[in-house]
Design an enzyme around this catalytic site. Structure first.
Site, PDB file in Angstrom:
ATOM      1  N   ARG A   1       0.037  -6.725  12.336  1.00 16.18           N
ATOM      2  CA  ARG A   1      -0.626  -6.133  13.506  1.00 16.18           C
ATOM      3  C   ARG A   1      -0.889  -7.177  14.579  1.00 16.18           C
ATOM      4  O   ARG A   1      -0.986  -6.851  15.763  1.00 16.18           O
ATOM      5  CB  ARG A   1      -1.923  -5.440  13.088  1.00 16.18           C
ATOM      6  CG  ARG A   1      -1.647  -4.151  12.315  1.00 16.18           C
ATOM      7  CD  ARG A   1      -2.893  -3.333  12.052  1.00 16.18           C
ATOM      8  NE  ARG A   1      -2.549  -2.123  11.290  1.00 16.18           N
ATOM      9  CZ  ARG A   1      -3.423  -1.179  10.964  1.00 16.18           C
ATOM     10  NH1 ARG A   1      -4.700  -1.297  11.305  1.00 16.18           N
ATOM     11  NH2 ARG A   1      -3.027  -0.110  10.284  1.00 16.18           N
TER      12      ARG A   1
ATOM     13  N   SER B   1     -10.930  -6.325   9.178  1.00 21.19           N
ATOM     14  CA  SER B   1     -12.062  -5.582   8.647  1.00 21.19           C
ATOM     15  C   SER B   1     -12.863  -6.561   7.807  1.00 21.19           C
ATOM     16  O   SER B   1     -12.330  -7.148   6.870  1.00 21.19           O
ATOM     17  CB  SER B   1     -11.527  -4.430   7.789  1.00 21.19           C
ATOM     18  OG  SER B   1     -12.548  -3.509   7.502  1.00 21.19           O
TER      19      SER B   1
ATOM     20  N   ARG C   1       0.833  -1.206   0.000  1.00 27.00           N
ATOM     21  CA  ARG C   1       0.000   0.000   0.000  1.00 27.00           C
ATOM     22  C   ARG C   1       0.861   1.247   0.000  1.00 27.00           C
ATOM     23  O   ARG C   1       1.802   1.368   0.785  1.00 27.00           O
ATOM     24  CB  ARG C   1      -0.923   0.006   1.219  1.00 27.00           C
ATOM     25  CG  ARG C   1      -1.842  -1.203   1.204  1.00 27.00           C
ATOM     26  CD  ARG C   1      -2.928  -1.138   2.246  1.00 27.00           C
ATOM     27  NE  ARG C   1      -3.756  -2.345   2.141  1.00 27.00           N
ATOM     28  CZ  ARG C   1      -4.770  -2.620   2.924  1.00 27.00           C
ATOM     29  NH1 ARG C   1      -5.112  -1.770   3.891  1.00 27.00           N
ATOM     30  NH2 ARG C   1      -5.473  -3.731   2.760  1.00 27.00           N
TER      31      ARG C   1
ATOM     32  N   ARG D   1       1.653   0.706  10.338  1.00 28.58           N
ATOM     33  CA  ARG D   1       1.325   1.172   8.994  1.00 28.58           C
ATOM     34  C   ARG D   1       2.553   1.024   8.091  1.00 28.58           C
ATOM     35  O   ARG D   1       3.437   1.865   8.091  1.00 28.58           O
ATOM     36  CB  ARG D   1       0.861   2.631   9.043  1.00 28.58           C
ATOM     37  CG  ARG D   1       0.210   3.144   7.762  1.00 28.58           C
ATOM     38  CD  ARG D   1      -0.381   4.521   7.964  1.00 28.58           C
ATOM     39  NE  ARG D   1      -1.390   4.541   9.012  1.00 28.58           N
ATOM     40  CZ  ARG D   1      -2.677   4.235   8.823  1.00 28.58           C
ATOM     41  NH1 ARG D   1      -3.110   3.920   7.625  1.00 28.58           N
ATOM     42  NH2 ARG D   1      -3.524   4.265   9.829  1.00 28.58           N
TER      43      ARG D   1
ATOM     44  N   GLU E   1      -7.355  -1.368  14.766  1.00 30.46           N
ATOM     45  CA  GLU E   1      -7.947  -2.275  13.786  1.00 30.46           C
ATOM     46  C   GLU E   1      -6.971  -3.392  13.421  1.00 30.46           C
ATOM     47  O   GLU E   1      -5.817  -3.132  13.086  1.00 30.46           O
ATOM     48  CB  GLU E   1      -8.309  -1.487  12.517  1.00 30.46           C
ATOM     49  CG  GLU E   1      -8.867  -2.361  11.408  1.00 30.46           C
ATOM     50  CD  GLU E   1      -8.973  -1.610  10.083  1.00 30.46           C
ATOM     51  OE1 GLU E   1      -9.034  -0.358  10.107  1.00 30.46           O
ATOM     52  OE2 GLU E   1      -8.969  -2.274   9.038  1.00 30.46           O
TER      53      GLU E   1
END
Length: 426
Positions: A390, A351, A261, A276, A348
């Site tokens: 994560r 999802s 990403r 991130r 988070e």
RNA sequence: GGAGAGAUGGCUGAGUGGUCGAAAGCGAUCGCCUGCUAAGCGAUUGUACGCCCCUAAAAGGUGUACCGCGGGUUCAAAUCCCGCUCUCUCCGCCA
């Protein structure tokens, strides 16, 4: 994308739903383009019909050695006009497509109205915050102390937001991947797939990353290929342009993949640690279902993802994203937020979304009803099960000890050759 | 990277400019026949979009498009020309 006919007949409803999302979509442009398209289509089709008739006539005359030059001359004009209209039609269809492809999905009726992520209702909570008799550290400090996460060298090799894992850290990441894949395949009934990690433009468009979110993607220079931002893209596109039999549904896939990403627009956010990254690993769950079962399947899928956290003994909560926080393609999304004591926050870690027929329409994924034989779009769903990087963060921060070591959760030890603790010595 | 062959409906496979959405066969569905099964007989058998009818939808009627993808020639293209993609075979290279 949304159904054009539905859009045409429910403009006000759609406009209202988009405003709930905080999106001001130019639906007037849609209406005018759509009407224009139908006008041109009707005209060009009637001319084609005329030409087809004439062609048959010409064919007959030629066979019978009659003179057809008058019709041929007349049809030359008609054909010229058809060509003009075809070009106009294509322009109009492209313009219409441009408008429709950037309209987000309509939130499901059960989705709460909200203005930001602050308004996401908490659906349930599992476990409790661990109690420490010391001040828990953030995972980047733990990882560097244990010599399992090397942020400086990751940055040296590539750049910011890339990390080098070492020793038991690398093993922990791999253990988590295998643990997740094994649980989802053997206990939850998913079929494991391993996909290409680069996809073409059509696949990215099918799941909704393109055309609107190109700046979030890494594109291969000189080719029309993109690095996948999630396995959702290749896995959902497995059945692109296919018509499946109803009895084949539901289909469950689980896939490990790295995710790439660009994180454009998040400069300065989560700059430390693994939260991130430009590249991270994820185990992804994807479902293809009938429309009538998809929301039940969403609940099950979310529980499948939650099961990983339960078995790892990590406290988390499940929130339902409100209208403003919902992703572009999603009609309803649950986020799992793991408790991270080192950061004193829920973050988070998964999802889980129901896209209804939004992606299926874009990617043309349909199924045939057994009873009627009719073809319709199926529903697609997906969810992280889980984001592996994560999860490493959650394990390190939740299982850290006063002496700086980290206990390995029971469930993971078979995947760590029995290692029960990470120490600085390795 | 070099050379060659190919891509047609669920499948096999015909079709080199006109009445071709596409022969034939297989498969599938429905019906007939049948004690059961098999065989046989008959019918049906794609998708999308538009319009009509109706309207909640479907069915029905009608038109258009689609023979890997995109462009061109022509009154007319599955068929001729150009570009691309993919598949297969051989050579080279490589994990």
């Amino acid at each position: 994308m949304l159904d054009i006919k539905f859009l045409r007949e429910n403009l006000d409803l759609v406009r209202r739903k988009m405003l709930e999302r905080g999106q001001d979509i130019d639906l007037d442009r849609f209406s005018s383009m759509e009407a224009k398209r139908r006008n041109i289509l009707q005209e060009v089709e009637s001319m084609r019909s005329e030409r087809n008739q004439a062609s048959k006539e010409i064919g007959r005359k030629k066979v019978q050695k009659e003179d057809a030059s008058a019709i041929i001359a007349r049809m030359a004009d008609v054909s010229a006009r058809i060509k003009e209209l075809d070009e106009l039609l294509k322009e109009t269809e492209d313009a219409l497509r441009d408008v429709v492809m950037i309209i987000p999905n309509i939130p499901h009726e059960s989705v709460a109205y909200g203005a930001s992520s602050e308004d996401n209702p908490v659906v349930r909570t599992w476990g409790e915050k661990p109690v420490f008799d010391f001040v828990p550290k953030p995972h980047w400090e733990i990882g560097e102390y244990l010599n399992i996460l090397d942020f400086a060298r990751g940055a040296k090799i590539t750049g910011a937001r890339f990390t080098l894992y070492r020793g038991l850290g690398a093993q922990l990441e791999r253990a988590l991947i295998n643990f997740m894949l094994d649980l989802h395949t053997s206990a939850h009934g998913y079929t494991e797939v391993l996909t290409p990690f680069m996809v073409n433009k059509e696949s990215m468009t099918g799941t909704g990353q393109l055309p609107k979110f190109a700046e979030d993607l890494f594109k291969i220079e000189g080719l029309d290929y993109y690095l996948i931002p999630t396995a959702e893209v290749p896995v959902t596109n497995i059945h692109q342009e296919e018509i499946l039999e109803e009895k084949a549904l539901p289909i469950y896939y689980v896939a490990y993949s790295p995710c790439f990403r660009a994180e454009a627009g998040s400069y300065g956010k989560d700059t430390r640690g693994l939260i991130r990254q430009h590249q991270f690993n994820k185990v992804e769950l994807v479902k293809f279902t009938t429309p009538e079962t998809s929301y039940n399947e969403l609940e099950k899928l979310t529980l499948n993802a939650e099961e990983i956290l339960k078995r790892l003994g990590i406290h988390y909560r499940t929130v339902s994203l409100c209208t403003a926080d919902l992703g572009f393609s999603s009609a309803k999304t649950y986020d799992l937020e793991a408790w991270l004591p080192g950061q004193d926050a829920y973050r988070e870690i998964s999802s889980c979304s129901d896209f209804e027929d939004f992606q299926a329409r874009r990617a043309s994924i349909r199924f045939r009803r057994e009873a009627s034989g009719r073809v319709e779009f199926l529903h697609t769903l997906n969810g992280s099960g889980l984001a592996v990087g994560r999860t490493v963060v959650a394990v390190l921060e939740n299982y850290q000890q006063k002496d700086g070591t980290v206990i390995i959760p029971e469930a993971l030890r078979p995947y760590m050759k029995g290692v029960d603790r990470i120490t600085p010595a390795g």
